[in-house]
Design an enzyme around this catalytic site. Structure first.
Site, mmCIF file in Angstrom:
data_model
loop_
_atom_site.group_PDB
_atom_site.id
_atom_site.type_symbol
_atom_site.label_atom_id
_atom_site.label_comp_id
_atom_site.label_asym_id
_atom_site.label_seq_id
_atom_site.Cartn_x
_atom_site.Cartn_y
_atom_site.Cartn_z
ATOM 1 N N ASP A 1 1.760 -13.543 -10.057
ATOM 2 C CA ASP A 1 3.046 -13.408 -10.693
ATOM 3 C C ASP A 1 2.766 -13.067 -12.320
ATOM 4 O O ASP A 1 2.009 -13.795 -12.881
ATOM 5 C CB ASP A 1 4.307 -14.092 -10.538
ATOM 6 N N HIS B 1 -0.576 -4.700 -13.945
ATOM 7 C CA HIS B 1 -1.211 -4.897 -12.619
ATOM 8 C C HIS B 1 -3.030 -4.457 -12.622
ATOM 9 O O HIS B 1 -3.647 -5.229 -11.921
ATOM 10 C CB HIS B 1 -0.743 -3.792 -11.707
ATOM 11 N N LEU C 1 -15.769 -16.724 2.845
ATOM 12 C CA LEU C 1 -14.576 -16.931 2.733
ATOM 13 C C LEU C 1 -13.707 -15.906 3.268
ATOM 14 O O LEU C 1 -14.038 -14.649 3.466
ATOM 15 C CB LEU C 1 -14.463 -16.569 0.965
HETATM 16 C C1 FPP Z 1 6.547 -12.263 -5.477
HETATM 17 O O1 FPP Z 1 7.206 -11.974 -6.557
HETATM 18 C C2 FPP Z 1 5.264 -11.701 -6.103
HETATM 19 C C3 FPP Z 1 4.598 -10.984 -5.566
HETATM 20 C C4 FPP Z 1 5.206 -10.127 -3.838
HETATM 21 C C5 FPP Z 1 3.339 -10.387 -6.011
HETATM 22 C C6 FPP Z 1 3.360 -9.088 -6.463
HETATM 23 C C7 FPP Z 1 1.997 -8.867 -7.052
HETATM 24 C C8 FPP Z 1 1.893 -7.533 -7.531
HETATM 25 C C9 FPP Z 1 2.556 -6.417 -7.510
HETATM 26 C C10 FPP Z 1 0.501 -7.339 -8.290
HETATM 27 C C11 FPP Z 1 -0.599 -7.473 -7.320
HETATM 28 C C12 FPP Z 1 -1.882 -7.329 -8.136
HETATM 29 C C13 FPP Z 1 -2.976 -7.157 -7.689
HETATM 30 C C14 FPP Z 1 -4.308 -7.255 -8.727
HETATM 31 C C15 FPP Z 1 -3.381 -6.701 -6.562
HETATM 32 P P1 FPP Z 1 8.484 -10.955 -6.639
HETATM 33 O O2 FPP Z 1 8.835 -10.491 -7.997
HETATM 34 O O3 FPP Z 1 8.233 -9.979 -5.455
HETATM 35 O O4 FPP Z 1 9.774 -11.998 -6.294
HETATM 36 P P2 FPP Z 1 10.879 -12.435 -7.336
HETATM 37 O O5 FPP Z 1 11.858 -11.395 -7.472
HETATM 38 O O6 FPP Z 1 11.736 -13.477 -6.472
HETATM 39 O O7 FPP Z 1 10.338 -12.867 -8.595
#
Ligand code: FPP
Length: 254
Positions: free
Chosen positions: A24, A41, A136
């Site tokens: 995040d 990102h 892994l």
């Molecule tokens: C949850 O928070 C976080 C995620 C689902 C991660 C999202 C990550 C990305 C879009 C970036 C991915 C990066 C790479 C390098 C592949 P949320 O924001 O969905 O939930 P919230 O609203 O509760 O904070």
């Protein structure tokens, strides 16, 4: 790699087998630099590769990262579109490298529309290509929701037990968990969320039942090897009890 000499002494029993990470803070990282969110990102890609390298270095055998949730479709359409293309390009560019590192890549989540078919094909292809790797297991949670996974497991169980289900039919945790997206995935030992938010956001609700939670203010693109090691050190200080009365720090547990 000279880093190995700097490794803290984690001892034999203290390394989490399974670390899960909520990556995040990419958007905030970009905003702070006057960049568009998507640049955040892009910057997060290196942090992901570094996390994989660090997991390999210290002997974490399962790493699961949250890349796109079932709720993330609500983000602005241009960001969603970018993330689909970004994940596709990330796989195209990085699978050879992960394969060479002996990383077994897997995906958990609903592998269906609106996820683009090209991306779904790439997921299958990456899984096939890295299936024999064993240093892994990197699981990427994509179009993933913890509630959706539990609902899907319930549906799978009901479909395969339509004859025998009844009020007196017993079902235990292990039998139910056989319907999870990847039943071979062990429970999470350590769950890290970056960027200072302290919530699970529907990530691994079943598997993180007894996970140690570590929240760090670090924004995902800045999450480097040192920060990962610091989180592992914090984990090492915890006393895991699993419901019983043990009160020993992780290092003292056999
Ligand atoms: C949850 O928070 C976080 C995620 C689902 C991660 C999202 C990550 C990305 C879009 C970036 C991915 C990066 C790479 C390098 C592949 P949320 O924001 O969905 O939930 P919230 O609203 O509760 O904070």
């Amino acid at each position: 790699m000279d880093e190995v000499t700097n490794l803290p002494d984690f001892g034999n029993s203290s390394m989490p087998a399974h670390v899960a990470i909520i990556m995040d803070g990419n958007g905030r990282w970009a905003n702070l630099r006057g960049l568009r969110r998507n640049a955040g990102h892009e910057a997060g890609e290196q942090a992901l590769l570094t996390a994989v390298e660090t997991a390999l270095e210290v002997g974490v055998s399962h790493l699961t990262v949250y890349a796109f949730s079932t709720e993330n479709w609500r983000r602005p359409a241009d960001e969603v579109e970018f993330l689909m293309g970004f994940n596709e390009s990330l796989l195209l560019r990085r699978v050879d490298e992960l394969d060479a590192q002996d990383v077994n890549v897997r995906f958990i989540g609903r592998r269906c529309a609106p996820v683009p078919e090209r991306l779904i094909d790439l997921m299958h292809d990456s899984e096939r290509r890295t299936a024999d790797n064993s240093s892994l297991t990197l699981r990427v949670a994509f179009n993933y929701g913890g509630r959706a996974e539990i609902v899907d497991a319930a549906l799978a169980w009901a479909a395969s037990h339509s004859e025998t289900a009844g009020a007196d039919r017993h079902i235990d945790d292990a039998e139910f968990a056989a319907g999870m997206y990847d039943p071979s995935m062990p429970d999470v030992d350590l769950l890290i969320r970056t960027s200072g938010e302290m919530r699970l956001s529907n990530f691994l609700l079943w598997q993180a039942a007894y996970a140690e939670l570590v929240f760090t203010e670090t924004l995902w693109p800045d999450f480097d090897r040192d920060e990962f090691l610091r989180c592992l050190g914090e984990y090492q200080q915890r006393a895991r009890r699993f419901g019983d009365a043990r009160d020993a720090p992780i290092t003292d547990q056999a």
